[in-house]
Design an enzyme around this catalytic site. Structure first.
Site, PDB file in Angstrom:
ATOM      1  N   GLU A   1       5.216  -8.609   0.524  1.00 13.28           N
ATOM      2  CA  GLU A   1       3.883  -8.584   1.153  1.00 13.28           C
ATOM      3  C   GLU A   1       3.061  -9.775   0.644  1.00 13.28           C
ATOM      4  O   GLU A   1       1.900  -9.646   0.235  1.00 13.28           O
ATOM      5  CB  GLU A   1       3.163  -7.260   0.872  1.00 13.28           C
ATOM      6  CG  GLU A   1       3.955  -6.056   1.350  1.00 13.28           C
ATOM      7  CD  GLU A   1       3.256  -4.727   1.109  1.00 13.28           C
ATOM      8  OE1 GLU A   1       2.074  -4.750   0.707  1.00 13.28           O
ATOM      9  OE2 GLU A   1       3.885  -3.681   1.305  1.00 13.28           O
TER      10      GLU A   1
ATOM     11  N   CYS B   1       0.129   4.462   2.375  1.00 11.71           N
ATOM     12  CA  CYS B   1      -1.188   3.920   2.036  1.00 11.71           C
ATOM     13  C   CYS B   1      -2.055   3.716   3.277  1.00 11.71           C
ATOM     14  O   CYS B   1      -3.271   3.924   3.226  1.00 11.71           O
ATOM     15  CB  CYS B   1      -1.047   2.614   1.263  1.00 11.71           C
ATOM     16  SG  CYS B   1       0.023   1.395   2.051  1.00 11.71           S
TER      17      CYS B   1
END
Length: 349
Positions: free
Chosen positions: A17, A108
């Site tokens: 990421e 998340c």
């Protein structure tokens, strides 16, 4: 990224990421995580509170209507983890699948959405001493606490589909204060702060501000039209933000967008979906001279404005282009999608 992290929070690479190199902003493989969009919004809200500068709210607003909103379905119960700006309808960009999902092993994004949505109303207004800031244009009534008593504000508009905004100002008693009404950067010829993105077309008509029907000089301070006066219950402010369709170009060093253009109107970024174009959207060509028509579609996605024009395909065939708000893509089945469109046939590589 434009429509996502806007080049400010560049999640360019899915591996780790991670941020990419300068100007590394791929369309199909960029991560543009929904959580990162929320984090970017929270960061810019705090930067506004620190500096009272409208450019941070400009970024916050663009995230709300685009990069964040695309991450949650219209029904509110399925989610994107990454938010690509291009899709082929087959690649599993969304943690194993090419569509929104109800849950993730690493969950998340759904829980961040749940905590972020209720906080949005708290970003609409702010105060500092005898100054009252109108940041977001949201229909409804709010009571803003100030040192000399609360001020009630009632907004009425069709924003973001129409740029006419009416604000009723109701202090508990007549009082002097400075009302700061944000004039978005997109209405002043600036898609986002900085030079990563620019408009290709002519400037829009000027913004207008009226108090009790009387035209006011547009005294801008850090992105806000400021009116200092004695306010009385029943006073009204009317802001007119012209909303032409705008062509957006990326910085020439953004290799993925060379020879391409993105379309926006007001704060809304648009895209083309294959379902409106015979199943294909990646080969569409939007010529610079094409006339872009705004068409209200109240029956589509709970009511949106679409943009239509005559364009082409990369093979030269004529095509009628229909663009929808980016946040609403992938609600009519999985297929091709593109935010950045070819400007001419020769740009396809």
């Amino acid at each position: 990224r434009f429509g996502g992290e806007l080049g400010i929070d560049r999640q360019a690479r899915r591996e780790g990421e991670a941020f990419g190199d300068d100007y590394e902003l791929p369309n199909r493989t960029a991560y543009n995580e929904t959580c990162a969009a929320i984090a970017n919004a929270l960061w810019n809200q705090r930067m506004f509170l620190l500096h009272a500068d409208g450019q941070y709210v400009d970024v916050l607003e663009r995230i709300l209507y685009n990069g964040f909103l695309s991450g949650v379905s219209l029904s509110g119960d399925t989610f994107f983890y990454p938010n690509p700006l291009e899709a082929d309808g087959h690649s599993a960009f969304n943690i194993g699948r090419p569509d929104r999902q109800a849950w993730f092993d690493c969950a998340c994004c759904p829980v961040n959405v749940v905590r972020f949505v209720p906080s949005i109303a708290g970003y609409a207004y702010a105060t500092r001493r005898d100054e009252l800031y109108v940041n977001l244009f949201l229909n409804g009534t709010g009571s803003v606490a100030m040192s000399e008593g609360a001020v009630k504000l009632t907004q009425s508009s069709q924003y973001p589909w129409d740029g006419r905004i009416r604000i009723a100002v109701e202090p508990a008693a007549p009082r002097e204060l400075a009302l700061h009404v944000r004039v978005p950067g997109w209405a002043l010829g600036r898609p986002v702060p900085g030079d990563l993105y620019t408009y290709r077309d002519a400037p829009a008509e000027p913004v207008e501000l009226r108090v009790n029907g009387e035209l006011q000089p547009l005294a801008l301070e850090r992105g806000y039209a400021v009116v200092r006066r004695q306010w009385h219950p029943g006073d009204t402010v009317e802001l007119w933000l012209p909303m032409p369709v705008r062509r957006v170009a990326a910085h020439p060093l953004v290799a993925a967008d060379v020879g391409r253009v993105a379309i926006e109107r007001g704060p809304i970024v648009y895209c083309a979906e294959g379902i409106d174009h015979g199943g294909r959207a990646l080969d569409l060509v939007l010529p610079d001279a094409a006339n872009l028509e705004v068409l209200p579609r109240p029956e589509l996605f709970d009511g949106v404005s679409v943009i239509e024009t005559d364009g082409q395909r990369a093979d030269g065939a004529a095509a009628r282009l229909r663009l929808i708000p980016y946040y609403a893509w992938n609600h009519r089945g999985t297929g091709e999608m593109a935010v950045w469109l070819l400007r001419e046939r020769s740009a396809l590589k």
